[in-house]
Design a protein around this motif. Structure first.
Motif, short mmCIF file in Angstrom:
data_model
loop_
_atom_site.label_atom_id
_atom_site.label_comp_id
_atom_site.label_asym_id
_atom_site.label_seq_id
_atom_site.Cartn_x
_atom_site.Cartn_y
_atom_site.Cartn_z
N VAL A 1 0.88 -1.17 -0.01
CA VAL A 1 -0.13 0.04 0.15
C VAL A 1 1.01 1.30 -0.05
O VAL A 1 0.55 2.28 -0.75
CB VAL A 1 -0.88 -0.08 1.25
CG1 VAL A 1 -1.87 1.31 1.44
CG2 VAL A 1 -1.88 -1.50 1.28
N GLN A 2 2.00 1.11 0.81
CA GLN A 2 2.95 2.40 0.82
C GLN A 2 3.40 2.67 -0.66
O GLN A 2 3.40 4.07 -0.88
CB GLN A 2 4.17 1.83 1.55
CG GLN A 2 4.30 2.48 2.86
CD GLN A 2 5.78 2.04 3.41
OE1 GLN A 2 6.73 1.93 2.92
NE2 GLN A 2 5.73 1.52 4.94
N LEU A 3 3.70 1.91 -1.49
CA LEU A 3 4.27 2.01 -2.51
C LEU A 3 3.09 2.50 -3.61
O LEU A 3 3.30 3.49 -4.37
CB LEU A 3 4.80 0.69 -3.42
CG LEU A 3 5.58 0.86 -4.65
CD1 LEU A 3 6.72 1.68 -4.28
CD2 LEU A 3 5.83 -0.37 -5.42
N GLN A 4 1.94 2.04 -3.49
CA GLN A 4 0.86 2.61 -4.31
C GLN A 4 0.55 4.14 -3.74
O GLN A 4 0.50 5.16 -4.81
CB GLN A 4 -0.63 1.82 -3.88
CG GLN A 4 -0.53 0.43 -4.47
CD GLN A 4 -1.56 -0.45 -3.97
OE1 GLN A 4 -2.55 0.17 -3.01
NE2 GLN A 4 -1.58 -1.58 -4.24
N ILE A 5 0.56 4.42 -2.61
CA ILE A 5 0.56 5.82 -2.29
C ILE A 5 1.69 6.83 -3.02
O ILE A 5 1.37 7.86 -3.27
CB ILE A 5 0.30 5.71 -0.65
CG1 ILE A 5 -0.92 5.15 -0.08
CG2 ILE A 5 0.07 7.41 -0.11
CD1 ILE A 5 -2.10 5.66 -0.49
N LEU A 6 2.77 6.08 -2.75
CA LEU A 6 3.90 7.12 -3.35
C LEU A 6 3.89 7.25 -4.87
O LEU A 6 3.88 8.48 -5.28
CB LEU A 6 5.20 6.22 -3.00
CG LEU A 6 5.70 6.20 -1.75
CD1 LEU A 6 6.93 5.41 -1.63
CD2 LEU A 6 5.89 7.48 -1.17
N VAL A 7 3.35 6.05 -5.58
CA VAL A 7 3.05 6.41 -7.01
C VAL A 7 1.84 7.39 -7.11
O VAL A 7 2.19 8.27 -8.00
CB VAL A 7 2.81 4.87 -7.44
CG1 VAL A 7 2.35 5.24 -9.02
CG2 VAL A 7 3.99 4.20 -7.47
N LEU A 8 0.93 7.47 -6.16
CA LEU A 8 -0.14 8.21 -6.43
C LEU A 8 0.29 9.67 -6.22
O LEU A 8 0.09 10.80 -7.07
CB LEU A 8 -1.35 7.77 -5.45
CG LEU A 8 -2.27 8.79 -5.39
CD1 LEU A 8 -3.36 8.92 -6.57
CD2 LEU A 8 -3.47 8.53 -4.22
N LEU A 9 0.99 9.77 -5.30
CA LEU A 9 1.53 11.07 -4.85
C LEU A 9 2.47 11.71 -5.99
O LEU A 9 2.27 12.75 -6.44
CB LEU A 9 2.37 11.09 -3.60
CG LEU A 9 1.47 11.38 -2.34
CD1 LEU A 9 2.52 11.19 -1.03
CD2 LEU A 9 1.07 12.96 -2.01
N LYS A 10 3.21 10.92 -6.62
CA LYS A 10 4.08 11.36 -7.56
C LYS A 10 3.30 11.90 -8.94
O LYS A 10 3.44 12.86 -9.36
CB LYS A 10 4.98 10.33 -7.83
CG LYS A 10 6.38 10.56 -8.05
CD LYS A 10 7.42 9.42 -8.37
CE LYS A 10 8.47 9.74 -9.44
NZ LYS A 10 9.43 8.64 -9.18
N ARG A 11 2.34 11.12 -9.06
CA ARG A 11 1.41 11.46 -10.33
C ARG A 11 0.65 12.68 -10.13
O ARG A 11 0.67 13.60 -11.01
CB ARG A 11 0.31 10.17 -10.43
CG ARG A 11 -0.20 10.24 -11.91
CD ARG A 11 -1.49 9.41 -11.88
NE ARG A 11 -2.48 10.24 -11.51
CZ ARG A 11 -3.83 10.06 -10.69
NH1 ARG A 11 -3.86 8.71 -10.51
NH2 ARG A 11 -4.56 10.95 -10.68
#
Ligand SMILES: Nc1ncnc2c1ncn2[C@@H]1O[C@H](COP(=O)(O)OP(=O)(O)O)[C@@H](O)[C@H]1O
Ligand SMILES: [Mg+2]
Lengths: 336, 317
Positions: A196-206
């Motif tokens: 989930v951490q990684l998904q949130i990071l990817v989302l924030l970056k986008r």
């Protein structure tokens, strides 16, 4: 607009505690450009949250105060204001509209008694005077933006009906609803499990690319930094001990503390996960400096393998280590 | 919380109320003396007449039989006759209920309107001089015995200053609205003081708890100012712990502010209780106490419903 978005200079923040005056931030300098992500890294207790809460002016007078320094923020109108001097009224006009913040605990940072949709649209209703109907539409749009399925239904839900990852997405949606130019994220992924951490990071970056906002990303995990940061500032005992572009920090740390942190990066790669040893840490020996009784010299000296008598004499200055980096260590040249 | 849960709560209260009635019946019959003692030394009442009254009210039967008889008529809505006055218990209670509701209702409303802001201010400015003053006053209010504050106010405002009537609901031959209001001031003040003191503490502690929650910080981070953070984000959650206390206090006062009504000669339920106690008026006492018990049980159920309205985690399970 030219000049940095956020320019913190020599920030000092103190708390009144029963044991005496506690200086949690002791002269911090940070700058963030428009659209840039600065990661603020350090072990728990190093003063990262206090720095960010100071910038948001979210430290209640009853508890503590900003005792010195400037927090220069360039607003949408192009004007530069010192947030440290702003009155609470003017500050609350900026909060949620131009500067937004998300917190570590998605479980407790949402109001359990309010619907998700209302919480997301709250800042927009407050700052843009949105009607109830427009607010609902905006909330659904934001839910879609943070990739939450069935946004119409979710808008009516209460926080306890959502998982931790979903709630953090909701927090992000509610922070970005007014299109802020600065987002402060205090350990937004720490409480989540690693996928989930990684998904949130990817989302924030986008979202950062979409909204072109500056991000102050706080974490104690250097593994996360590589995913998201442009530059990194390392904090220890209330001071910045090193700052540099992300690649330089990860490849050639100049401060013994940064080196120590890199040695304790949790292994989240596939091999480690498969063997079940997800968080094999090499901890830095010793413990965080006691902010009530700091040593006379370098804060890190008691835990440092490179320490010498000169380190105990005075607090080392922040020295330039190259065109874009600084380290607060008198022996930084030997450490490379 | 579902409808069926509510039904189950109400059904669950029935055996509870049976139990309570049995205990109450036993206790009042264990108390020394009896309803006919007042006639014992009266030469105009012959022993034969006394025996007749005793039979008429069933007092000559064994206590368990009396209980069964009482319960049987209670179940069909017959509360019995007052031994003291001979009038139906229910009629007596209903005539006294009006004055008590008036006194209790106004006191509760006033208490709520004062206690909530006091608790909020105290919590929002915790540690300040305002907070310490409110805290001190609240503890004084909680620890002051009601009979003492009642007598003191009566002494100062009725006896010494002569500003307010000392007792009753209205002056003889008057009864205008202003006259009635004047009579309300002292008993309402006495009744409200203790309630305000205790409720403001509950609201304060609930508020202090809530104000330190993360979602309050989130509300500030969105740009809300203190007033609207408190009203929109804190108050509702802070009221939750106070709900049961408020509900139970309400019933306690409605079922008889015994001391206040006695000191101020207020013709309400509380005074009826004292009079009935002195006369060992068993049917009346049972009626009054059962009414109070049903009230407390109902207050608990209402408190649960209020919880569910305030807290979606309970509502949606
Ligand atoms: N409200 C407070 N009152 C007193 N001390 C505090 C308060 N908040 C933080 N501190 C102290 O400030 C120091 C830095 O804390 P924090 O900024 O939360 O660390 P980090 O976020 O890096 O883990 C710690 O020593 C902590 O005990
Ligand atoms: Mg922190």
């Amino acid at each position: 607009m030219t000049g940095p978005l956020l320019d913190i200079r020599d920030l000092v923040t103190e708390f009144r505690t029963e044991a005496g005056l506690l200086r949690a931030v002791k002269g911090v300098d940070l700058t963030i450009a428009r659209g840039e992500t600065l990661a603020l890294v350090g072990e728990s207790g190093s003063g990262k949250s206090v720095t960010s809460l100071s910038a948001m002016r979210l430290i209640p007078d009853r508890v503590g105060r900003i005792a010195g320094g400037e927090i220069l923020f360039q607003g949408r109108d192009g004007r530069v204001r010192d947030l440290a001097q702003l009155d609470q009224r003017a500050m609350s006009d900026l909060r949620g509209s131009e500067i937004a913040m998300i917190f570590q605990e998605p479980m407790t940072s949402l109001n359990p008694a309010h619907r998700i949709g209302a919480q997301i649209a709250e800042a927009a209703r407050l700052h843009e005077g949105l009607s109830a109907k427009a607010a609902r539409a905006r909330a659904i749009e934001m839910l879609r933006l943070v990739e939450i399925p069935e946004p119409e239904r979710r808008a009516e839900a209460y926080p306890h009906q959502l998982s931790g990852g979903m709630r953090q997405r909701v927090m992000i949606a509610s922070a970005l609803v007014c299109n802020p130019s600065l987002l402060i994220a205090d350990e937004p992924t720490t409480a989540l499990d690693s996928t989930v951490q990684l998904q949130i990071l990817v989302l924030l970056k986008r979202l950062q690319e979409e909204f072109r906002m500056g991000i102050l990303f706080i974490t104690h995990n250097l593994g996360v930094v590589a995913e998201i940061a442009d530059r990194v500032a390392v904090m220890y005992g209330g001071r910045i001990v090193e700052d540099a572009p992300v690649d330089r920090i990860l490849e050639a740390p100049r401060h013994p503390y940064t080196k120590g942190l890199l040695g304790s990066v949790p292994r989240t790669d596939h091999a480690a996960r498969a063997s079940g040893q997800r968080e094999r840490l090499v901890q830095i020996p010793g413990s965080m400096v006691d902010p009530l009784r700091p040593p006379p010299g370098c804060d890190f000296e008691p835990r440092c393998a490179w320490s010498g008598p000169a380190c105990r004499a005075a607090v080392p200055p922040l020295e330039a280590t190259g065109p874009e980096g600084h380290a607060r260590c008198i022996r930084w040249k030997e450490i490379a | 919380m579902s409808f069926s849960f509510l039904i189950r709560r109400i059904l669950g209260a029935i055996p509870l109320l049976f139990g309570i009635s049995l205990v109450l019946f036993t206790i009042i019959h264990l108390a020394p003396g009896g309803p006919l003692d007042v006639y014992a030394d009266n030469p105009s009442v012959s022993p034969e007449a006394l025996e007749q009254i005793r039979e008429a009210f069933g007092l000559d039967r064994p206590v368990p039989v009396q209980y069964v008889l009482w319960l049987r008529s209670m179940l069909v809505g017959d509360w019995g006759l007052s031994i003291r006055t001979g009038r139906p218990v229910l009629d007596e209670i209903l005539t006294r209920l009006g004055p008590t509701m008036q006194l209790g209702g106004i006191s509760m409303l006033l208490s709520f309107l004062v206690a909530v802001p006091l608790g909020i201010i105290s919590a929002a400015r915790r540690g300040s001089r305002t907070d310490s003053t409110v805290t001190l006053a609240a503890f004084a209010g909680i620890s002051l015995p009601v009979f003492w504050s009642a007598l003191l106010l009566q002494l100062v405002f009725s006896v010494w200053l002569g500003w307010l009537p000392s007792a009753g609901m209205k002056s003889i031959g008057d009864g205008s609205v202003s006259d009635r209001l004047l009579h309300l001031i002292l008993p309402v003040t006495v009744l409200s003081l203790a309630t305000i003191a205790s409720w403001s503490r509950y609201i304060r502690s609930g508020m202090v708890d809530v104000l330190s929650q993360d979602y309050i910080r989130t509300a500030y981070a969105k740009g809300r100012r203190e007033g609207s953070v408190i009203l929109r984000h804190a108050l509702r959650n802070a009221m939750i712990p106070a709900v049961t206390v408020i509900a139970i206090d309400f019933v306690t006062i409605i079922s008889g502010a015994v001391i206040t009504e006695t000191v101020f000669a207020w013709p309400g339920i509380g005074r009826l209780f004292v009079e009935s106690m002195n006369g060992r008026d068993y049917p009346m006492l049972m009626g009054l106490m059962m009414m109070g018990s049903v009230g407390v049980v109902a207050a608990n159920i209402i408190a649960d419903i209020v919880y569910a309205t305030l807290d979606p985690r309970i509502r949606h399970g």
